[in-house]
Design an enzyme around this catalytic site. Sequence first.
Site, PDB file in Angstrom:
ATOM      1  N   GLN A 124      50.262 -40.359   9.331  1.00 16.04           N
ATOM      2  CA  GLN A 124      51.178 -40.724  10.416  1.00 16.04           C
ATOM      3  C   GLN A 124      51.728 -42.126  10.199  1.00 16.04           C
ATOM      4  O   GLN A 124      52.909 -42.375  10.410  1.00 16.04           O
ATOM      5  CB  GLN A 124      50.419 -40.643  11.752  1.00 16.04           C
ATOM      6  CG  GLN A 124      51.290 -40.314  12.925  1.00 16.04           C
ATOM      7  CD  GLN A 124      51.993 -38.993  12.735  1.00 16.04           C
ATOM      8  OE1 GLN A 124      51.418 -38.034  12.200  1.00 16.04           O
ATOM      9  NE2 GLN A 124      53.245 -38.915  13.124  1.00 16.04           N
ATOM     10  N   HIS A 184      54.914 -43.052   7.976  1.00 12.40           N
ATOM     11  CA  HIS A 184      56.283 -42.680   8.360  1.00 12.40           C
ATOM     12  C   HIS A 184      57.183 -43.891   8.551  1.00 12.40           C
ATOM     13  O   HIS A 184      58.318 -43.915   8.082  1.00 12.40           O
ATOM     14  CB  HIS A 184      56.280 -41.905   9.687  1.00 12.40           C
ATOM     15  CG  HIS A 184      56.194 -40.430   9.513  1.00 12.40           C
ATOM     16  ND1 HIS A 184      57.213 -39.685   8.988  1.00 12.40           N
ATOM     17  CD2 HIS A 184      55.219 -39.543   9.815  1.00 12.40           C
ATOM     18  CE1 HIS A 184      56.868 -38.406   8.961  1.00 12.40           C
ATOM     19  NE2 HIS A 184      55.651 -38.293   9.450  1.00 12.40           N
ATOM     20  N   GLU A 225      52.916 -37.259  20.491  1.00 10.39           N
ATOM     21  CA  GLU A 225      53.814 -36.324  19.797  1.00 10.39           C
ATOM     22  C   GLU A 225      52.979 -35.252  19.083  1.00 10.39           C
ATOM     23  O   GLU A 225      53.216 -34.059  19.235  1.00 10.39           O
ATOM     24  CB  GLU A 225      54.650 -37.110  18.784  1.00 10.39           C
ATOM     25  CG  GLU A 225      55.622 -36.251  18.010  1.00 10.39           C
ATOM     26  CD  GLU A 225      56.232 -37.015  16.837  1.00 10.39           C
ATOM     27  OE1 GLU A 225      55.665 -38.044  16.401  1.00 10.39           O
ATOM     28  OE2 GLU A 225      57.278 -36.563  16.337  1.00 10.39           O
ATOM     29  N   HIS A 226      52.013 -35.678  18.282  1.00 10.73           N
ATOM     30  CA  HIS A 226      51.077 -34.769  17.617  1.00 10.73           C
ATOM     31  C   HIS A 226      49.690 -35.021  18.192  1.00 10.73           C
ATOM     32  O   HIS A 226      49.279 -36.173  18.301  1.00 10.73           O
ATOM     33  CB  HIS A 226      50.998 -35.047  16.118  1.00 10.73           C
ATOM     34  CG  HIS A 226      52.319 -35.034  15.426  1.00 10.73           C
ATOM     35  ND1 HIS A 226      53.026 -36.181  15.153  1.00 10.73           N
ATOM     36  CD2 HIS A 226      53.064 -34.007  14.942  1.00 10.73           C
ATOM     37  CE1 HIS A 226      54.156 -35.865  14.523  1.00 10.73           C
ATOM     38  NE2 HIS A 226      54.216 -34.554  14.391  1.00 10.73           N
ATOM     39  N   ASP A 249      54.303 -30.322   9.792  1.00  9.19           N
ATOM     40  CA  ASP A 249      55.502 -31.049   9.351  1.00  9.19           C
ATOM     41  C   ASP A 249      56.340 -30.215   8.382  1.00  9.19           C
ATOM     42  O   ASP A 249      57.548 -30.411   8.286  1.00  9.19           O
ATOM     43  CB  ASP A 249      55.103 -32.357   8.648  1.00  9.19           C
ATOM     44  CG  ASP A 249      54.608 -33.409   9.631  1.00  9.19           C
ATOM     45  OD1 ASP A 249      54.922 -33.294  10.821  1.00  9.19           O
ATOM     46  OD2 ASP A 249      53.888 -34.327   9.195  1.00  9.19           O
ATOM     47  N   HIS A 286      80.339 -15.792  54.477  1.00 11.75           N
ATOM     48  CA  HIS A 286      79.228 -15.229  53.708  1.00 11.75           C
ATOM     49  C   HIS A 286      78.665 -14.011  54.440  1.00 11.75           C
ATOM     50  O   HIS A 286      78.431 -12.958  53.839  1.00 11.75           O
ATOM     51  CB  HIS A 286      78.123 -16.271  53.529  1.00 11.75           C
ATOM     52  CG  HIS A 286      78.371 -17.267  52.435  1.00 11.75           C
ATOM     53  ND1 HIS A 286      79.411 -18.154  52.464  1.00 11.75           N
ATOM     54  CD2 HIS A 286      77.699 -17.511  51.272  1.00 11.75           C
ATOM     55  CE1 HIS A 286      79.370 -18.914  51.371  1.00 11.75           C
ATOM     56  NE2 HIS A 286      78.349 -18.540  50.629  1.00 11.75           N
TER      57      HIS A 286
END
Lengths: 418, 418
Positions: free
Chosen positions: A246, A249, A313-314, A347, A406
Amino acid sequence: MLKELDADSWVSERRSSLDDVSAPVRDIIENVRNNGDSALYEYAKKFDKIDLEDICVSREEIDSAYEEADGRLVEFLIEAEARISEFHELQKREDLWLREVQPGIVLGVKTTPLERIGCYVPGGRASYPSTALMTAVPARVAGVSEICACTPPPGNPLTIVAFDIAGVDEIYRVGGAQAIAAMALGTESIKPVQKIVGPGNTFVTAAKMMLRDYAEIDFPAGPSEIGIIADDSAVPEFLAADILAQAEHDPNSACVLITTDRGTAEATIAELKAKAGISPRKEIIFAALENSGYIIADDLADAVSLSDMIAPEHLSIQVRDPMSVLNRVRNAGSIFVGPNTPVACGDYASGTNHVLPTAGYARVYSGLNVSHFCKTSTVQMIDREGLTEISDIVINLAEAEGLHAHADSVRERLKLRK
Amino acid sequence: MLKELDADSWVSERRSSLDDVSAPVRDIIENVRNNGDSALYEYAKKFDKIDLEDICVSREEIDSAYEEADGRLVEFLIEAEARISEFHELQKREDLWLREVQPGIVLGVKTTPLERIGCYVPGGRASYPSTALMTAVPARVAGVSEICACTPPPGNPLTIVAFDIAGVDEIYRVGGAQAIAAMALGTESIKPVQKIVGPGNTFVTAAKMMLRDYAEIDFPAGPSEIGIIADDSAVPEFLAADILAQAEHDPNSACVLITTDRGTAEATIAELKAKAGISPRKEIIFAALENSGYIIADDLADAVSLSDMIAPEHLSIQVRDPMSVLNRVRNAGSIFVGPNTPVACGDYASGTNHVLPTAGYARVYSGLNVSHFCKTSTVQMIDREGLTEISDIVINLAEAEGLHAHADSVRERLKLRK
């Protein structure tokens, strides 16, 4: 190296302000709005240092990208695409379902794909053919007729090949906020799209947020993150490997290890110390580890609560009984269950999508999926019996709201007098 | 009275610009951000001419709203709530599905509700208890823990009762852009929400669009619309009744009759001429009919294409074989099939939702439904066999993207040497 963290403050620090870039992004948007393609050529020269002949990638150029690319990697992309397609096919809902909820009243939902969408795939620090698959495949599976894609010039050959494998119809060499503006507003070459998906830097994210009145977006996404829930059964080598993956990145990536066992945290840190320095991406990794840390949880229930606050996120679950933890989790982009499920699988090749909400947005947003490219219409079909059955409610509630016509539209069918 | 229309220009005219209100709305948002509750009291006095004692509606006040309301209407609201709940329950997806896509690779999706959402119900020209049901019921069915609702002061008793029937947890007397700002940003009394749903005027819509970085929204919604596809089998009295029902909502409402038969259009106009003037809401109706018109289609396929261009909020299908038309339709908020399905049924009691995208937004957005109040996490669970199977793809694509630690995280599990 990893420090002890507080879940609360961690989340607020992850939301990077888009204010710093809002003035330049606004300028870019206005330039694209007013000058169309010529603004795109101007930015290619200014930002990407490239004198483009054509922003559109031609069929011939796609074919030569295939020739230029490593044939084995093309095969792997084809295989990855098949796996991603398979999982996204499982997400599809039937085109139309109808149910008779009572005699004479049939209700249902009709699902239809969007007509034209845009994928954005950044260039940046690395090339991301995998992201080309992840953004375009769900749209194709959903049945979108026109998929357009932008990636910064000159356009990485493997990314172009991946777009083609995924079924993209139009590929443009445009990056950054100007790509988002072009797809949202349209230019001479690029027809406007209904929705724009895919990750990007703060310029891209700011442009997506500013242009939502023109093209809907997937969700705001920032630098990548992992949360790990681990007990004393976890293998520190695996935990460290997932953290390093991670961290490599982006310098702004972040990792949080939530563990019930201080010894596991210590062993993981020792492992990180041994390995972080030997990576070719060690500068990025060391920077990202500065944003990272560990939290000691009282027990697994506490660990899940902390993780839900962070909404990573993960989320990797490396405990003795991972299913019981999975069942409790509420907030996470994608969940990786057990010791042999590294995030790297999601991924690239397990089939799940890697375009995911970050910075706590997983509390509100779903990761990219087929439903992002569909919309639904409710359907009702009522006969006289059904209408008679509900006429009293409709007529009376309509009159109570002062909407007499209506009520009359029901009376007219049943020829009821007022 | 209804004029002959062009579908293309009609859509562009329906998108009302929010620019006119953006400056005052920005001021309101900043005032609420800086002064919290006291700004809300200030606006109640300024806009609603009410000196509020408390913006929060107490349990005692809810109980007296029940006493104040017509008991028969309360019964109808309870019945409508049951029907709306029933249809929205049908939309729910399983909490967690898992599928072994190949030996050792299990993929799936976990669905979880949002934690806290806000419903907005306007006061305006009429009171809308039905909208209280439509906004809150899908959230409750989804499993949202905290449902908060705002409606302009003093708060219509029937609307308050409807919120309570729908299962709303907190009711506040706040209207307009200030209600949206309070729910998005939070004040001393109102905790911020994750998503805000419900219709409103241009101030409300502009505030929703501006605050999407803080609270997600359902979709932009403007004045109500109906599109009708009719052939020569349609009953002009029914067509006119549905047009009048739509027109009475708001002077900016609009109606489009798309018919293959000029005689049907003429008979409908004659019917409208006879009836529009006798309505108690005739001023609103005449104004709305100015925005309305008819289109003569070549055949039903052409009629559907025209309707898809318009993407009407409500689409009524009054033809000999309505199912074949339904199957072709792509863009519509809610679809009413056959002569005995007036739109008014969906407004109150068939069970479908009446919070729907307008002004062509049905091309991109779904009407309000249970999925607006949920988000999903993908799940993967891989064992050594599965990991071995996909390791080549993951390792090679990761290396191609320069993400070596990603490759290592797989190698570490399989103890593969580089």
